[in-house]
Design an enzyme around this catalytic site. Sequence first.
Site, PDB file in Angstrom:
ATOM      1  N   GLU A 182       0.831  -1.205   0.000  1.00 37.42           N
ATOM      2  CA  GLU A 182       0.000   0.000   0.000  1.00 37.42           C
ATOM      3  C   GLU A 182       0.866   1.255   0.000  1.00 37.42           C
ATOM      4  O   GLU A 182       0.823   2.094   0.902  1.00 37.42           O
ATOM      5  CB  GLU A 182      -0.982  -0.004   1.172  1.00 37.42           C
ATOM      6  CG  GLU A 182      -2.102  -0.998   1.023  1.00 37.42           C
ATOM      7  CD  GLU A 182      -2.903  -0.820  -0.279  1.00 37.42           C
ATOM      8  OE1 GLU A 182      -3.010   0.316  -0.780  1.00 37.42           O
ATOM      9  OE2 GLU A 182      -3.417  -1.821  -0.807  1.00 37.42           O
ATOM     10  N   ASP A 414      20.174  17.039 -19.265  1.00 35.31           N
ATOM     11  CA  ASP A 414      19.554  15.942 -18.510  1.00 35.31           C
ATOM     12  C   ASP A 414      20.378  14.677 -18.720  1.00 35.31           C
ATOM     13  O   ASP A 414      20.743  14.345 -19.853  1.00 35.31           O
ATOM     14  CB  ASP A 414      18.117  15.714 -18.969  1.00 35.31           C
ATOM     15  CG  ASP A 414      17.412  14.669 -18.135  1.00 35.31           C
ATOM     16  OD1 ASP A 414      17.204  14.909 -16.937  1.00 35.31           O
ATOM     17  OD2 ASP A 414      17.083  13.592 -18.681  1.00 35.31           O
ATOM     18  N   ALA A 506      15.043  19.274  -5.556  1.00 36.27           N
ATOM     19  CA  ALA A 506      14.958  19.274  -4.094  1.00 36.27           C
ATOM     20  C   ALA A 506      13.888  18.297  -3.638  1.00 36.27           C
ATOM     21  O   ALA A 506      12.867  18.113  -4.298  1.00 36.27           O
ATOM     22  CB  ALA A 506      14.650  20.676  -3.589  1.00 36.27           C
ATOM     23  N   SER A 507      14.132  17.649  -2.495  1.00 39.37           N
ATOM     24  CA  SER A 507      13.132  16.756  -1.901  1.00 39.37           C
ATOM     25  C   SER A 507      12.415  17.507  -0.786  1.00 39.37           C
ATOM     26  O   SER A 507      12.963  18.420  -0.167  1.00 39.37           O
ATOM     27  CB  SER A 507      13.804  15.501  -1.348  1.00 39.37           C
ATOM     28  OG  SER A 507      14.734  15.840  -0.341  1.00 39.37           O
TER      29      SER A 507
END
Length: 698
Positions: A182, A414, A506-507
Site C-alpha cells: 500500500e 539531462d 529538491a526533496s
Amino acid sequence: MSILRGIDPSQLEAVERHLQKGLEAWSVKEPLTLEQWARDNFYLSAESSYVEQSWTPWPFQRAVLAVMSNDDVVAVDLKKSARIGYTKMLLASVGYNAEHRRRNQCVWQPTDDDAEDFVKSELDPMLRDVEAMRAVFPSYLARHKDNTLQQKKFIGSMVRVRGGKASKNYRRISIDVGYLDELDAFDNDIEKEGAPDSLAFKRLEGATFPKFICGSTPKLKGFSLIDTRFTLADERFTFQIPCPQCGVRHALSWGGKDEPHGFKFERDDAGNVLTVFHMCPHCTFPLAQSGYLAAAEAGEYVNERGDTWLRADGKFTTPAGESLPAPRHIALHVWTAYSPAVSWQQIVNEFLAAYAKQLEGDDTKMKAWVNTTLGNAWEGEVERTDAEELKQRAEPFPLKHMPRDCLLLLCAIDTQDNRLELAVWGYGRGGRMWTIDHRVFFGNPAQQDIWMEVEEFLRTQEYSHASGRPQRIYATAIDSGGHHADAVYAFAHRLKALRVHAVKGASGRERSIENGNSRVSYRWNGKIEKLGPVLWHVGTNLAKDRFQSRLEVAAPGPGYVHLSADLSAEWFKQLAGEIRATRRMAHGTETRWTPTRKRIEVKDCLTYTIWLEERLDLWAPRKNRWWDELEVQVQPEDDLFSYSMDSRETPPVSKPATTRMAPPQIPEPLASAPTRVDSRETPRKEDDFGSGRWSSRL
C-alpha cells in the site's frame, strides 16, 4: 562373499537415513517459479480469507506471481484495485523466498500499527498453515527472539517487518527482496529524507538478485507514488483476453457513457441492474462475465505497444512466442473486474450509488470507487497542458538561430543511462523565451568520451543572431540525479569557468526555485576530490509553475514563450508530459507536478533552465542597466550590418551589475580543452531531437 553379510538390516537403514540427512546440506532443490511453488504449498488461512483452503491462483495472478520470482526483473509495480488478491501474492512471495530460495526480505507497511497487524493477521497464520515453512522456521510456535513482531528468522534467511513513517526503519538493513505494501498510504517524504520507495530500494544495493515489489491502490492524481512508478516503468502491462467473436485481444476497461466499448448495462423501470456486458473495442461483441471467465484461461499480459507479452511462467516473448530480454522495471495494472470473486453487477451498482452522490455535490464515494474498484488515481484539481495546442501555437522560426530581442542563451543537460540530452533556450527582457536547440549525445555517461563531446560543444558552439553577431551559451545547469552523479560533479567542477552548475531536484517542501546548496565530493577516473563543486537544489515544482504561468501569456512580449514549428511531435509531447495536481492540506494547498509519460527530458531541461535564470538573478531591478548594455552588444540599434564586432568583446558594465554575473562573452578555449574535431560538433541529423528519427534510436 558379500561384505554386508552378518550386518543387521536395521543398522543399514539407519546408516542410509543419516547419510541422506547429512547430504541434504549440499542438495539443491529443483528450481520452481513462485507460481509453481504457491500451487504446491500455499494455503489460505482462516484469519485472512473468506474460505480456508488450498490456493489455486486466478488466471491474471499467475504471471504476476511468476514475474515476482523472475531474477531478471528487478522491480515489479502493481497498480491495483481492492479484491484482486495482492496480499495473498505478497505472502506467497515471502514464503517462497524464505523456504525455496533462502533470501533475506523486508516488508514495509505504511505505519507501525499496520506492520503489527500484518504480522498478526497475515504473516503468522501463513507461517502456521503452510507446512513447507516448518522445515525452515523451527520457532514458529515458540516465544523466541527469532520469532517477534518485527522479524522472523528462518534457516538461512530472515524476514523483517517495519512501519514506513520513520526514516530509521530504512537503515541498517541489507536484503535481497523488498516489499512496499500500500505504497500510496506512505508519507511522500519520510522525515525529509526522501520518498519511501527510494529509501527502501537503497537497502537492496549489493544483492546478487535484487527484487523490489511495490503494490498499492492509487489515491490522488499528482500525489500518487504508485502512479508515478507506473508511469516511469520500462514497460506497462494489462491483462488481455481474446474476444470470442473477433479473436483480437483487449483489456477490460470501464469505458463510459459515450464510449462504444467497455461496460454497458441494462436496468428495469425501478432502476435495478438486470444485465452487464463488456463491449469489445474491436467488434463491439457483448461479453458477459461468464464469457470472460471462460476466456480468462487464454489471457496474457500485453504491453502498451502490443509487441511484448508476459507469459504465465514469467518469461517475456513476442506475440509469436520468440523470447525477449526481460525489462528491469515493469508495472502491471489490475482492477476489480478481473476478479472472479466480485460480480460485474456489484461493480455497476457501486458505481451508480457513487454517481448519485456525486450529482448531489458529494464526490467522496466516487473517489473511493475510482481508487478501489478501477484501481486508478482520482483526478481532483488537475491542470493539463495539451501537446497539440502547444504545437498549434508554434511559430515558423528556425532552430539554432536567435531571433531579434533574444539576447541570452542558457543551457540545461539531462543525464540518462545511455545519453545526455541538452536544451538551449534563449532569453529576452521580462522573461521572454525562445526555443533555440535540443541535442542528444548518445553514449555511456560512465565513460569520458561523451563528456569530451559535450565539453567541446559548450566551448565552441555558436548560434547566429538576427543582428548578424553569433552568440555562445552563457551558463549551463546539468542534472546530477540518477546513476552518474560523480561524473556530473567532475564535469561541473572542471568547467566552472564556463558557469556549469551541478543541480538536483529538491526533496520535501520547497522554499524557492533556488532551494539551497551543499558542497560535494566525488570520485572520477581514479581521482578523489574532497572539495568538489557546489550542488544546487532546485525547487522543481515552483520552477514549473513559473513556466506554466508564462505559457498562459497570450501575446508576444514580456513573459511570452516562443516555440519553433521545426520541433518534432515528440518534443511537444515531452513538454506537455506532466500534470499539475493540487490537494488541500492543513496548512493550505500543495501543488505538485507529476509525469504522465516516461520520457519528459524536454520538461526536465526546461526546469533547470528556469533555475538558471533564478540563480543568475536576471529579473532584479539592478539588472536593468545590465540588460541595456547586453542589448547594445548583441543587437545595436545603429546599422546592424555596417561593421563586425567580435562576439568575445565584453561591453563595459557598472560594478553593481557585475557582482554576481558579467555580460555574456565567448570563453577562450582552455589548454585542457580537446583539440580534436568530432562529428558531434555538428550532430548528425538522426541525433537532432527535432528530427523524426530521434525517437527510433531510444
